[in-house]
Design an enzyme around this catalytic site. Sequence first.
Site, mmCIF file in Angstrom:
data_model
loop_
_atom_site.group_PDB
_atom_site.id
_atom_site.type_symbol
_atom_site.label_atom_id
_atom_site.label_comp_id
_atom_site.label_asym_id
_atom_site.label_seq_id
_atom_site.Cartn_x
_atom_site.Cartn_y
_atom_site.Cartn_z
ATOM 1 N N TYR A 1 0.822 -1.202 0.000
ATOM 2 C CA TYR A 1 0.000 0.000 0.000
ATOM 3 C C TYR A 1 0.861 1.260 0.000
ATOM 4 O O TYR A 1 2.033 1.243 0.361
ATOM 5 C CB TYR A 1 -0.904 0.033 1.232
ATOM 6 C CG TYR A 1 -0.138 0.205 2.527
ATOM 7 C CD1 TYR A 1 0.083 1.457 3.083
ATOM 8 C CD2 TYR A 1 0.395 -0.902 3.182
ATOM 9 C CE1 TYR A 1 0.802 1.618 4.259
ATOM 10 C CE2 TYR A 1 1.108 -0.766 4.358
ATOM 11 C CZ TYR A 1 1.318 0.497 4.895
ATOM 12 O OH TYR A 1 2.046 0.637 6.042
ATOM 13 N N PHE B 169 2.317 9.606 3.596
ATOM 14 C CA PHE B 169 2.684 9.449 4.997
ATOM 15 C C PHE B 169 3.157 8.040 5.336
ATOM 16 O O PHE B 169 3.747 7.819 6.389
ATOM 17 C CB PHE B 169 1.521 9.840 5.920
ATOM 18 C CG PHE B 169 0.250 9.065 5.683
ATOM 19 C CD1 PHE B 169 0.070 7.808 6.241
ATOM 20 C CD2 PHE B 169 -0.765 9.603 4.912
ATOM 21 C CE1 PHE B 169 -1.102 7.103 6.027
ATOM 22 C CE2 PHE B 169 -1.937 8.903 4.696
ATOM 23 C CZ PHE B 169 -2.104 7.642 5.241
ATOM 24 N N ASP B 170 2.925 7.085 4.425
ATOM 25 C CA ASP B 170 3.390 5.717 4.691
ATOM 26 C C ASP B 170 3.357 4.926 3.399
ATOM 27 O O ASP B 170 2.491 5.152 2.535
ATOM 28 C CB ASP B 170 2.497 5.044 5.740
ATOM 29 C CG ASP B 170 3.119 3.768 6.310
ATOM 30 O OD1 ASP B 170 4.328 3.537 6.066
ATOM 31 O OD2 ASP B 170 2.406 3.017 7.000
ATOM 32 N N ILE C 239 -7.419 0.137 10.584
ATOM 33 C CA ILE C 239 -8.543 1.063 10.687
ATOM 34 C C ILE C 239 -9.775 0.458 9.996
ATOM 35 O O ILE C 239 -9.646 -0.368 9.084
ATOM 36 C CB ILE C 239 -8.185 2.436 10.088
ATOM 37 C CG1 ILE C 239 -7.733 2.302 8.631
ATOM 38 C CG2 ILE C 239 -7.110 3.122 10.929
ATOM 39 C CD1 ILE C 239 -7.419 3.647 7.979
ATOM 40 N N TYR D 17 -8.554 7.544 11.524
ATOM 41 C CA TYR D 17 -7.979 7.872 12.831
ATOM 42 C C TYR D 17 -8.768 8.939 13.580
ATOM 43 O O TYR D 17 -8.311 9.452 14.583
ATOM 44 C CB TYR D 17 -6.522 8.298 12.648
ATOM 45 C CG TYR D 17 -5.653 7.167 12.143
ATOM 46 C CD1 TYR D 17 -5.218 6.170 12.995
ATOM 47 C CD2 TYR D 17 -5.296 7.087 10.797
ATOM 48 C CE1 TYR D 17 -4.444 5.121 12.536
ATOM 49 C CE2 TYR D 17 -4.522 6.041 10.316
ATOM 50 C CZ TYR D 17 -4.096 5.064 11.191
ATOM 51 O OH TYR D 17 -3.338 4.019 10.731
ATOM 52 N N PHE E 9 -5.671 5.607 0.120
ATOM 53 C CA PHE E 9 -4.737 4.482 0.064
ATOM 54 C C PHE E 9 -4.848 3.792 -1.288
ATOM 55 O O PHE E 9 -5.953 3.457 -1.747
ATOM 56 C CB PHE E 9 -5.061 3.445 1.148
ATOM 57 C CG PHE E 9 -4.699 3.865 2.547
ATOM 58 C CD1 PHE E 9 -3.424 3.639 3.053
ATOM 59 C CD2 PHE E 9 -5.646 4.464 3.354
ATOM 60 C CE1 PHE E 9 -3.109 4.014 4.353
ATOM 61 C CE2 PHE E 9 -5.337 4.843 4.654
ATOM 62 C CZ PHE E 9 -4.058 4.618 5.144
#
Length: 276
Positions: A192, A202-203, A222, A248, A265
């Site tokens: 991902y 961010f990731d 999540i 979140y 995502f």
Amino acid sequence: MKRRIFFISLWVIVGLAACGSNDRKPVTGDILSLRLQYSLNDSLLFNSDDMGMPMYIELIEPDYPGDIYEKLSGMSVGDSISFYLDAENFFRYTAGVPALPDFIEKGSELLFSVKLLKAMSDEEFEQERQRLMEQQIQEDMQRSEMEEELLLNFLAGEGIDIEPTASGLYYIETKRGDGPEVRSGDMVSVHYEGRLLDGTVFDSSYDRGQPLEFPVGEGWVIPGWDEGIRMMRVGGKATLIIPSYLGYGDRGAGSLIKPFSTLVFDVELVDVQKNK
């Protein structure tokens, strides 16, 4: 039993600000609102500012001569002071830690810096808590409305006109998989990349070279992920647009994902191990 240092959740804290110095001195039993930090030599060990909130302490009788409660009782609202405390005494008697952390030597002293923001009776503290809770509810409503507006603008800008699922998840299949479907309890392997609406990454599991493995439907990820991954087959790819209430929420995560952040995502279902 004496009550010790304690923290209050974020919704209690919003709106507190340092007062100007005045003549009010706290008395035993007052609830004190503080900005507090302490360090060892040149290493900062704790800073209440990092938590996004002041620290709350009930002022009690000193545990030992010269402890933090004795220092606080000599302050007036608005005062800022710095002082040293024996590390072992602080951790053992004030913080309730049975032994010094390994990185602190016996005989070390901690440097404390404290600003006294408020001193409140139990009744005043409860009034403040109620007022701030109501204020937080209003602010959360405004931020939720702002998030929805940003999401609608993003969808329009990307030319996305699909309907969300009943929960509010936007699922966009970019490659149809031909492998097994996913069911709750299955262990999946997923590559991902996660982005904010402004494109900030961010990731990314791709950057780490290792897909994420987790059991589906068991709260390891999540809610938006649990729902979206169950809509895929192995080998498939999809984009998940996840409102904050499926992500979140009002707390955010880390330094990049702020409260009330819609997340995007790109996910790839690499493998699934069926739950027997």
